[in-house]
Design a protein around this motif. Structure first.
Motif, PDB file in Angstrom:
ATOM      1  N   HIS A  30      50.586   1.383  23.490  1.00 13.29           N
ATOM      2  CA  HIS A  30      49.295   0.752  23.257  1.00 13.29           C
ATOM      3  C   HIS A  30      49.228  -0.604  23.952  1.00 13.29           C
ATOM      4  O   HIS A  30      50.246  -1.194  24.309  1.00 13.29           O
ATOM      5  N   LEU A 104      42.156   9.256   7.968  1.00 10.84           N
ATOM      6  CA  LEU A 104      41.278   9.707   9.034  1.00 10.84           C
ATOM      7  C   LEU A 104      40.530  10.977   8.646  1.00 10.84           C
ATOM      8  O   LEU A 104      41.134  11.944   8.176  1.00 10.84           O
ATOM      9  N   LYS A 106      38.765  13.951  10.254  1.00 10.55           N
ATOM     10  CA  LYS A 106      38.874  14.578  11.572  1.00 10.55           C
ATOM     11  C   LYS A 106      37.935  15.781  11.665  1.00 10.55           C
ATOM     12  O   LYS A 106      37.860  16.591  10.739  1.00 10.55           O
ATOM     13  N   ASN A 154      40.266   2.590  12.274  1.00  5.95           N
ATOM     14  CA  ASN A 154      40.772   3.415  13.370  1.00  5.95           C
ATOM     15  C   ASN A 154      39.713   4.427  13.801  1.00  5.95           C
ATOM     16  O   ASN A 154      38.994   4.990  12.964  1.00  5.95           O
ATOM     17  N   LEU A 156      39.391   7.672  17.022  1.00 10.05           N
ATOM     18  CA  LEU A 156      40.144   8.327  18.082  1.00 10.05           C
ATOM     19  C   LEU A 156      39.401   9.546  18.615  1.00 10.05           C
ATOM     20  O   LEU A 156      38.574  10.152  17.927  1.00 10.05           O
ATOM     21  N   GLY A 158      40.669  13.161  20.674  1.00 12.39           N
ATOM     22  CA  GLY A 158      41.886  13.892  21.002  1.00 12.39           C
ATOM     23  C   GLY A 158      41.608  15.306  21.468  1.00 12.39           C
ATOM     24  O   GLY A 158      40.463  15.778  21.454  1.00 12.39           O
ATOM     25  N   GLU A 171      45.963  11.958  22.172  1.00 10.04           N
ATOM     26  CA  GLU A 171      44.909  11.172  21.539  1.00 10.04           C
ATOM     27  C   GLU A 171      44.738   9.819  22.222  1.00 10.04           C
ATOM     28  O   GLU A 171      45.714   9.183  22.640  1.00 10.04           O
ATOM     29  N   ARG A 173      43.309   6.266  21.050  1.00 11.24           N
ATOM     30  CA  ARG A 173      42.986   5.624  19.777  1.00 11.24           C
ATOM     31  C   ARG A 173      42.522   4.192  19.971  1.00 11.24           C
ATOM     32  O   ARG A 173      43.045   3.462  20.812  1.00 11.24           O
ATOM     33  N   ASP A 175      42.129   0.753  17.535  1.00 11.25           N
ATOM     34  CA  ASP A 175      42.545   0.191  16.250  1.00 11.25           C
ATOM     35  C   ASP A 175      42.061  -1.252  16.172  1.00 11.25           C
ATOM     36  O   ASP A 175      42.320  -2.046  17.085  1.00 11.25           O
TER      37      ASP A 175
END
Length: 204
Positions: A30, A104, A106, A154, A156, A158, A171, A173, A175
């Motif tokens: 990251h 999360l 999803k 967060n 993301l 993916g 993924e 992401r 943050d």
């Protein structure tokens, strides 16, 4: 805040009893930086890269929808230029280590190989915080000036590829720490990062 943290812990404890569950492992890189308030806006905020890895447990809550709880460990920070004396400059590196617990929600576009998106709150536990001055070979522990807990967010995007009981995933992401992680209320600092992670999930 305490109620949200208690709900997270309870969810992690009860998750193994849920149907259509999976365990997940991720590793990646990251790029992070600090976002300072106006009181310390003179500090530069250059990006700093680092490793991040995590474990997760997810289970289905509706068609193509999952709830995933994770534990993510990583080192964040920022490169900066300090001015100990007017007219001078010295490079510094902020480093903090933390454990983040994201929750999360999803959503997959379709069954099988599919892109997906997820978002949710994150509970951040800051373990250490240092300011390094490479030119002087010194490191200052500033943990006492740093809060131990902040809330975050967060999000993301993916893609996953099924391989039998396994699924490979990649993924991207984002943050963001929503709370000020400095103890002194006269100045505020937050953190944000973008990570690229790869890993796998195993259906139980």
């Amino acid at each position: 805040m305490k109620r949200m943290l208690s709900a997270t812990v309870l969810l992690l404890l009860l998750a193994p009893a849920a149907p259509a569950s999976e365990i997940k492992a991720l590793l990646g890189m990251h790029s992070s930086k600090y976002l300072f308030s106006d009181e310390v806006a003179a500090l530069s905020r250059k990006q700093k890269s680092g490793l991040v890895f995590g474990l997760g447990y997810g289970f289905a809550i509706a068609e193509r929808m999952e709830l995933e709880a994770e534990i993510v460990y990583g080192e964040k920070g920022a490169k900066t230029e300090l001015a100990p004396v007017p007219g001078t400059s010295v490079s510094g590196i902020y480093r903090n280590t933390s454990i983040t617990v994201p929750l999360l929600f999803k959503y997959k576009l379709k069954e099988g190989a599919s892109p997906y998106a997820a978002l949710g709150p994150a509970f951040v536990f800051i373990l250490s915080h240092h300011l390094e001055i490479p030119a002087l070979g010194t490191s200052f522990d500033i943990s006492d000036n740093t809060k131990k807990f902040v809330l975050g967010f967060n999000a993301l995007l993916g893609y996953e590829l099924p391989l039998g009981s396994w699924r490979l995933c990649a993924e991207l992401r984002f943050d963001r720490w929503l709370g000020n992680f400095l103890v002194d209320p006269a100045a505020a600092a937050r953190s944000e990062s973008v990570a690229l992670m790869i890993g796998g999930a195993y259906s139980l």
